[in-house]
Design a protein around this motif. Structure first.
Motif, PDB file in Angstrom:
ATOM      1  N   UNK A  76      20.613  47.790  25.303  1.00  0.00           N
ATOM      2  CA  UNK A  76      19.829  46.853  26.381  1.00  0.00           C
ATOM      3  C   UNK A  76      18.682  47.613  27.211  1.00  0.00           C
ATOM      4  N   UNK A  77      18.639  48.753  26.918  1.00  0.00           N
ATOM      5  CA  UNK A  77      17.406  49.430  27.541  1.00  0.00           C
ATOM      6  C   UNK A  77      16.261  49.644  26.780  1.00  0.00           C
ATOM      7  N   UNK A  78      16.511  50.098  25.377  1.00  0.00           N
ATOM      8  CA  UNK A  78      15.780  50.804  24.491  1.00  0.00           C
ATOM      9  C   UNK A  78      16.030  50.486  23.108  1.00  0.00           C
ATOM     10  N   UNK A  79      15.256  50.170  22.187  1.00  0.00           N
ATOM     11  CA  UNK A  79      15.477  50.038  20.986  1.00  0.00           C
ATOM     12  C   UNK A  79      15.247  51.151  20.008  1.00  0.00           C
ATOM     13  N   UNK A  80      14.938  52.417  20.840  1.00  0.00           N
ATOM     14  CA  UNK A  80      14.364  53.715  20.161  1.00  0.00           C
ATOM     15  C   UNK A  80      15.405  54.158  19.196  1.00  0.00           C
ATOM     16  N   UNK A  81      15.302  54.527  17.795  1.00  0.00           N
ATOM     17  CA  UNK A  81      16.073  54.877  16.924  1.00  0.00           C
ATOM     18  C   UNK A  81      16.965  55.889  17.538  1.00  0.00           C
ATOM     19  N   UNK A  82      18.173  55.658  17.155  1.00  0.00           N
ATOM     20  CA  UNK A  82      19.331  56.839  17.630  1.00  0.00           C
ATOM     21  C   UNK A  82      19.243  58.046  17.013  1.00  0.00           C
ATOM     22  N   UNK A  83      19.340  59.112  17.633  1.00  0.00           N
ATOM     23  CA  UNK A  83      19.295  60.570  17.196  1.00  0.00           C
ATOM     24  C   UNK A  83      20.537  60.888  16.587  1.00  0.00           C
ATOM     25  N   UNK A  84      20.657  61.185  15.338  1.00  0.00           N
ATOM     26  CA  UNK A  84      22.187  61.155  14.646  1.00  0.00           C
ATOM     27  C   UNK A  84      22.865  62.446  15.127  1.00  0.00           C
ATOM     28  N   UNK A  85      21.971  63.540  15.303  1.00  0.00           N
ATOM     29  CA  UNK A  85      22.558  64.720  15.619  1.00  0.00           C
ATOM     30  C   UNK A  85      23.375  64.710  17.313  1.00  0.00           C
ATOM     31  N   UNK A  86      22.425  64.063  18.096  1.00  0.00           N
ATOM     32  CA  UNK A  86      22.867  63.724  19.372  1.00  0.00           C
ATOM     33  C   UNK A  86      24.184  62.737  19.270  1.00  0.00           C
ATOM     34  N   UNK A  87      23.971  61.766  18.643  1.00  0.00           N
ATOM     35  CA  UNK A  87      25.383  60.882  18.357  1.00  0.00           C
ATOM     36  C   UNK A  87      26.563  61.747  17.905  1.00  0.00           C
ATOM     37  N   UNK A  88      26.317  62.433  17.005  1.00  0.00           N
ATOM     38  CA  UNK A  88      27.543  63.337  16.551  1.00  0.00           C
ATOM     39  C   UNK A  88      28.307  64.139  17.595  1.00  0.00           C
ATOM     40  N   UNK A  89      27.224  64.684  18.360  1.00  0.00           N
ATOM     41  CA  UNK A  89      27.515  65.764  19.376  1.00  0.00           C
ATOM     42  C   UNK A  89      28.546  64.584  20.490  1.00  0.00           C
ATOM     43  N   UNK A  90      27.948  63.531  20.677  1.00  0.00           N
ATOM     44  CA  UNK A  90      28.429  62.704  21.757  1.00  0.00           C
ATOM     45  C   UNK A  90      29.839  62.174  21.583  1.00  0.00           C
ATOM     46  N   UNK A  91      29.994  62.066  19.914  1.00  0.00           N
ATOM     47  CA  UNK A  91      31.318  61.500  19.555  1.00  0.00           C
ATOM     48  C   UNK A  91      32.343  62.776  19.801  1.00  0.00           C
ATOM     49  N   UNK A  92      31.797  64.030  19.202  1.00  0.00           N
ATOM     50  CA  UNK A  92      32.745  65.084  19.090  1.00  0.00           C
ATOM     51  C   UNK A  92      33.243  65.418  20.867  1.00  0.00           C
ATOM     52  N   UNK A  93      31.891  65.334  21.581  1.00  0.00           N
ATOM     53  CA  UNK A  93      32.514  65.877  23.134  1.00  0.00           C
ATOM     54  C   UNK A  93      33.512  64.488  23.620  1.00  0.00           C
ATOM     55  N   UNK A  94      33.457  63.346  23.241  1.00  0.00           N
ATOM     56  CA  UNK A  94      34.273  62.146  23.801  1.00  0.00           C
ATOM     57  C   UNK A  94      35.433  62.389  22.970  1.00  0.00           C
ATOM     58  N   UNK A  95      35.651  62.727  21.815  1.00  0.00           N
ATOM     59  CA  UNK A  95      36.877  63.032  21.173  1.00  0.00           C
ATOM     60  C   UNK A  95      37.747  64.432  21.783  1.00  0.00           C
ATOM     61  N   UNK A  96      37.156  65.406  22.125  1.00  0.00           N
ATOM     62  CA  UNK A  96      37.683  66.441  22.796  1.00  0.00           C
ATOM     63  C   UNK A  96      38.462  66.196  24.128  1.00  0.00           C
TER      64      UNK A  96
END
Length: 303
Positions: A76-96
């Protein structure tokens, strides 16, 4: 953003697909889920603790849903492509975070060690399957024009009215598209159940009609299965389907009313009137306290 209606509070129960699914599966489990405070045998704190038990499959779905929610809010704020490495860390941190904060039924009853890595891998695969899909690119293309009108995981329980009856339909994602239609998406990480899920999505179409006045004919509900591979199922919501879901909601609400001694105040009959479905016991959070099945629960603990 669309304006979501507010309804005055009433005690009377409200239909939802998940509520009736629990009711039709096992009446005793339904009692513990919705009427625990009326149990005179077991402390409410004990029932609440058992209700809050989670499972590996459930947490995988929770994490995937929450990550996709956050990605859509980002779009909703930006359509800049997602950084996959940051996404993986985000999912990992949420999982923990999620795994550390919850007790798993597999551990509580069976002594199994839950692998946070397994949950992480499954949740990440679900999210990546969505990102790699043509639908994700389609969402991005629509974000440039009308992202302010998106509805992403409605607040609260999604209260609505179906044929004048209280109902709850919590939408994952709704957006008006460039083709003039209103799309409703629901993410699934579990096994496909087209009949059950189509009924749920038809309810979402009625929710949108109630709150925003969107015509049923102009609404496109879509079930999105994220695992093991990405797959979409469009749900037909013509006049016949809407009449069917409305009649179903009316009938199912009456069935649940039959287990109440006071419908207006939503006060249940005694617990003993809520029958036990033994085929559901093995995977039930409440098997430790379920009357007449403590021996069975003990056996589960020893398996």
């Amino acid at each position: 953003m669309y304006e979501i209606k507010k309804f005055p509070y009433t005690d009377i129960l409200g239909w939802s697909a998940s509520r009736y699914d629990r009711f039709s599966g096992c009446k005793r489990q339904y009692f513990y889920d919705y009427y625990a405070k009326y149990d005179t045998d077991v402390p409410l704190s004990k029932i609440t603790a058992l209700k809050q038990l989670t499972s590996q499959a459930l947490e995988t779905g929770n994490i995937a849903h929450d990550v996709i929610r956050d990605m859509l809010q980002r779009l909703q704020k930006t359509t800049v492509p997602i950084n996959i490495a940051k996404l993986e860390k985000y999912v990992y941190d949420m999982t923990q975070k999620y795994c550390n904060a919850k007790t798993f039924s597999e551990s509580y009853y069976d002594g199994k060690i839950i692998s946070a890595d397994a949950i992480y891998n499954a949740a990440l695969k679900s999210v990546k399957n969505f990102i790699a899909s043509p639908r994700f690119d389609w969402v991005i293309s629509n974000a440039k024009e009308n992202s302010a009108l998106w509805v992403i995981e409605t607040e609260g329980y999604g209260e609505t009215r179906i044929e004048g009856l209280k109902a709850y339909c919590k939408v994952d994602f709704l957006l008006p598209a460039q083709d003039g239609k209103v799309y409703i998406f629901d993410w699934k990480t579990g096994k496909p159940d087209h009949i059950k899920h189509a009924k749920q999505l038809a309810g979402y179409a009625l929710w949108a009609n109630c709150h925003f006045g969107t015509s049923i004919e102009n609404t496109e509900p879509v079930i999105i299965y994220l695992m093991p591979d990405y797959n979409e199922v469009k749900v037909n919501v013509g006049e016949a389907e809407i009449k069917q879901i409305a009649a179903s909601v009316k009938d199912e609400t009456r069935q649940m009313y039959a287990y109440l001694k006071d419908i207006e105040k939503n006060v249940p009959l005694p617990k003993e009137e809520f029958e036990i479905t033994t085929s559901k016991c093995r995977f039930c959070n409440y098997k430790e306290i379920c009357t007449g099945y403590k021996g069975r629960a003990n056996r589960f603990l020893q398996d």
